[in-house]
Motif scaffolding. Structure first.
Motif, PDB file in Angstrom:
ATOM      1  N   GLU A   1       0.829  -1.207   0.000  1.00  0.00           N
ATOM      2  CA  GLU A   1       0.000   0.000   0.000  1.00  0.00           C
ATOM      3  C   GLU A   1       0.863   1.257   0.000  1.00  0.00           C
ATOM      4  O   GLU A   1       1.595   1.520   0.957  1.00  0.00           O
ATOM      5  CB  GLU A   1      -0.922   0.015   1.218  1.00  0.00           C
TER       6      GLU A   1
ATOM      7  N   GLN B   1       1.044   5.216   0.309  1.00  0.00           N
ATOM      8  CA  GLN B   1       0.260   6.284   0.932  1.00  0.00           C
ATOM      9  C   GLN B   1       0.747   7.621   0.393  1.00  0.00           C
ATOM     10  O   GLN B   1       1.951   7.905   0.405  1.00  0.00           O
ATOM     11  CB  GLN B   1       0.389   6.221   2.450  1.00  0.00           C
TER      12      GLN B   1
ATOM     13  N   ARG C   1      -7.416   2.246 -11.366  1.00  0.00           N
ATOM     14  CA  ARG C   1      -8.452   1.297 -10.916  1.00  0.00           C
ATOM     15  C   ARG C   1      -8.845   0.358 -12.055  1.00  0.00           C
ATOM     16  O   ARG C   1      -9.048  -0.842 -11.848  1.00  0.00           O
ATOM     17  CB  ARG C   1      -9.684   2.065 -10.428  1.00  0.00           C
TER      18      ARG C   1
ATOM     19  N   GLU D   1      -6.147  -0.909  -6.432  1.00  0.00           N
ATOM     20  CA  GLU D   1      -7.156  -0.376  -5.516  1.00  0.00           C
ATOM     21  C   GLU D   1      -6.714   1.024  -5.098  1.00  0.00           C
ATOM     22  O   GLU D   1      -5.718   1.189  -4.387  1.00  0.00           O
ATOM     23  CB  GLU D   1      -7.288  -1.276  -4.287  1.00  0.00           C
ATOM     24  N   VAL D   2      -7.447   2.025  -5.554  1.00  0.00           N
ATOM     25  CA  VAL D   2      -7.087   3.425  -5.312  1.00  0.00           C
ATOM     26  C   VAL D   2      -8.185   4.058  -4.468  1.00  0.00           C
ATOM     27  O   VAL D   2      -9.350   4.059  -4.855  1.00  0.00           O
ATOM     28  CB  VAL D   2      -6.919   4.197  -6.634  1.00  0.00           C
ATOM     29  N   THR D   3      -7.811   4.598  -3.294  1.00  0.00           N
ATOM     30  CA  THR D   3      -8.798   5.080  -2.331  1.00  0.00           C
ATOM     31  C   THR D   3      -8.473   6.502  -1.892  1.00  0.00           C
ATOM     32  O   THR D   3      -7.315   6.809  -1.559  1.00  0.00           O
ATOM     33  CB  THR D   3      -8.832   4.176  -1.087  1.00  0.00           C
ATOM     34  N   ARG D   4      -9.469   7.360  -1.884  1.00  0.00           N
ATOM     35  CA  ARG D   4      -9.332   8.704  -1.322  1.00  0.00           C
ATOM     36  C   ARG D   4      -9.828   8.677   0.117  1.00  0.00           C
ATOM     37  O   ARG D   4     -10.966   8.278   0.388  1.00  0.00           O
ATOM     38  CB  ARG D   4     -10.155   9.710  -2.127  1.00  0.00           C
ATOM     39  N   HIS D   5      -8.987   9.101   1.047  1.00  0.00           N
ATOM     40  CA  HIS D   5      -9.345   9.076   2.461  1.00  0.00           C
ATOM     41  C   HIS D   5      -9.781  10.447   2.973  1.00  0.00           C
ATOM     42  O   HIS D   5     -10.646  10.548   3.842  1.00  0.00           O
ATOM     43  CB  HIS D   5      -8.153   8.573   3.281  1.00  0.00           C
TER      44      HIS D   5
ATOM     45  N   TRP E   1      -4.484   9.927  -0.092  1.00  0.00           N
ATOM     46  CA  TRP E   1      -4.915   8.784  -0.896  1.00  0.00           C
ATOM     47  C   TRP E   1      -4.035   7.576  -0.582  1.00  0.00           C
ATOM     48  O   TRP E   1      -2.931   7.714  -0.054  1.00  0.00           O
ATOM     49  CB  TRP E   1      -4.778   9.112  -2.390  1.00  0.00           C
ATOM     50  N   SER E   2      -4.538   6.400  -0.930  1.00  0.00           N
ATOM     51  CA  SER E   2      -3.716   5.190  -0.864  1.00  0.00           C
ATOM     52  C   SER E   2      -3.911   4.388  -2.145  1.00  0.00           C
ATOM     53  O   SER E   2      -4.960   4.460  -2.792  1.00  0.00           O
ATOM     54  CB  SER E   2      -4.072   4.336   0.354  1.00  0.00           C
TER      55      SER E   2
ATOM     56  N   ASN F   1      -3.208   0.403  -3.423  1.00  0.00           N
ATOM     57  CA  ASN F   1      -2.776  -0.980  -3.252  1.00  0.00           C
ATOM     58  C   ASN F   1      -2.447  -1.524  -4.637  1.00  0.00           C
ATOM     59  O   ASN F   1      -3.339  -1.724  -5.472  1.00  0.00           O
ATOM     60  CB  ASN F   1      -3.866  -1.816  -2.579  1.00  0.00           C
TER      61      ASN F   1
END
Length: 448
Positions: free
Chosen positions: A44, A46, A64, A69-73, A78-79, A81
């Motif tokens: 992952e 960060q 994606r 796996e792209v995630t906005r927190h 963002w992170s 994977n």
């Protein structure tokens, strides 16, 4: 397929001095690469300070689509994977890169040596831009490209099933081409070598090394020789994205032109392959001080204190500096219009194939505002009218180009009459907080 939305006409006018702190967004080039290298890594990654402009958001969607796996927190946090080098899955739909030449060319590179097929498109501006400068070297790895006449999008790339390493000399200074070849080399056995006669921004080299790739750079009589050893296991990283010098250029130049201004632009990247504009402005007589120099996320940064002087002089910009400030020539031409004397910008033909023909766009707009211009294929010459000497009063065409739009809005803050642009909506691709940031400094920029 991407489409351009409703135009947003905008107008800027001379008003109060600019004061305060201009916290510009994260660097666009590094944001793209953080997402792409995170997707090619194991684990992952960060990211903090990610630019959330449309160009970068389109790259996130593309990663994606290739299986990461792209995630906005939270804002800028963002992170990613990743799937590892060679781990991209074949996307089920067309990859829409919107307005981003960097995004599409880098993504083509990183999938070209994996045995998958992907189709790319973009908005009306991107679909006019040449892709052969990338697809030609990618063909040497074994990839195949099928696009519109002239090597334009929409385009399908068939990745090489058995990629081979290449040695490639870039025919023009282009960080996008260099980066696409290096990213393709990640999944090719052996060593991929890129030779560039003129140095371009080196974010890819710095970040590849940071993610664990074996990469070396040597300065030789041929130029910079960059050697990448293929098929590494890239390791997830923490990436702190510094603030974008190309975005910082607009409040910096606005403060130099609006009488009485005094602003601070903190944490701006001072990467020597990106800071040519600031060097040029200082040579023109600009009052810019570089405070609190430090390193963040592997990049040199500093806080820029910018004060109005009203006594800028035209200069001849060294041709060899072009690669370090290629995106900043449009706003430099605005500063040149408000300087005393003539500013000569040579070696800038790359501007002809950006989001628009930026030489032509700036020349026509400046002429409409009362400035005398000379140009040829590779040169732009601006005959300055001095502080407060530009008549203004025109509506300038942006050609769906964010930097053209922002440049003319900066001009309106110093010209005798307001300056309008036909469409400010492309600004969101790279500087989504431009309007609010400039308003916070006291600039009079409004939607019509």
């Amino acid at each position: 397929m991407s489409g351009h939305g409703e135009p947003i006409p905008m107008t800027s006018r001379k008003g109060a001095a600019l004061k305060g702190v201009a916290e510009v967004p994260g660097d666009k080039s590094i944001s793209h690469r953080a997402l792409i290298l995170g997707a090619l890594s194991v684990g992952e990654t960060q990211v903090t300070g990610l630019l959330e402009g449309q160009d970068v958001l389109d790259t996130a969607k593309a990663m994606r689509a290739f299986g990461a796996e792209v995630t906005r927190h939270a804002a800028g946090i963002w992170s990613v994977n990743g799937v590892g080098v060679g781990g991209f899955a074949e996307p089920t739909n067309v990859i829409d890169c919107g307005n981003s030449g960097t995004g599409v060319r880098l993504i083509m590179g990183c999938m070209a040596t994996t045995a998958i097929t992907a189709t790319f498109t973009g908005d009306a501006s991107l679909n006019k831009r040449p892709m052969g400068r990338v697809t030609d070297p990618l063909a040497l790895f074994g990839a195949r490209a099928y696009g519109r006449q002239g090597g334009r999008l929409p385009m399908t790339i068939v990745g090489a099933e058995f990629p081979v390493p290449v040695t490639y000399t870039t025919p023009m200074p282009s960080a996008q081409v260099k980066s696409a070849v290096l990213l393709a080399g990640l999944n090719a056995p052996g060593q991929t070598v890129v030779i560039e006669k003129e140095a371009t921004r080196d974010h890819s080299e710095r970040m590849l090394a940071g993610f664990g790739a074996k990469i070396t750079t040597e300065v030789t009589p041929e130029g910079r020789v960059i050697t990448l050893t293929g098929q590494p296991e890239l390791r997830a990283q923490r990436v702190a994205v510094p603030r974008d010098p190309s975005s910082a250029a607009f409040p910096v130049c606005a403060a130099l032109l609006a009488e009485g201004s005094d602003i601070l632009v903190p944490g701006v990247s001072q990467n020597p392959t990106r800071n040519g504009l600031f060097t040029t402005l200082v040579e023109m007589g600009a009052d810019i001080t570089f405070e609190n120099p430090r390193t963040e996320g592997g990049e040199p940064v500093a806080d820029l204190r910018v004060r109005y002087t009203g006594d800028l002089k035209g200069i001849e910009v060294p041709t060899e500096r072009a690669a370090s400030m290629i995106d900043e020539y449009p706003v430099l031409s605005v500063v040149a219009a408000c300087a005393t004397g003539t500013t000569v910008m040579r070696g800038v033909k790359e501007l002809r194939v950006k989001e628009s023909d930026r030489i032509d766009a700036m020349a026509r707009g400046l002429e409409a505002c009362g400035v005398t211009i000379e140009e040829d294929l590779d040169t732009l010459i601006v005959h300055g009218l001095g502080a407060a000497g530009v008549p203004g009063g025109a509506t300038c065409a942006t050609h769906i180009d964010h930097r053209i739009a922002m440049s003319f809005l900066v001009l309106g803050l110093a010209s005798q009459k307001p300056v309008s642009v036909d469409d400010g909506s492309p600004i969101a691709t790279s500087f989504p907080i431009f309007e609010g940031l400039m308003a916070g400094l006291g600039a009079e920029i409004a939607r019509d």
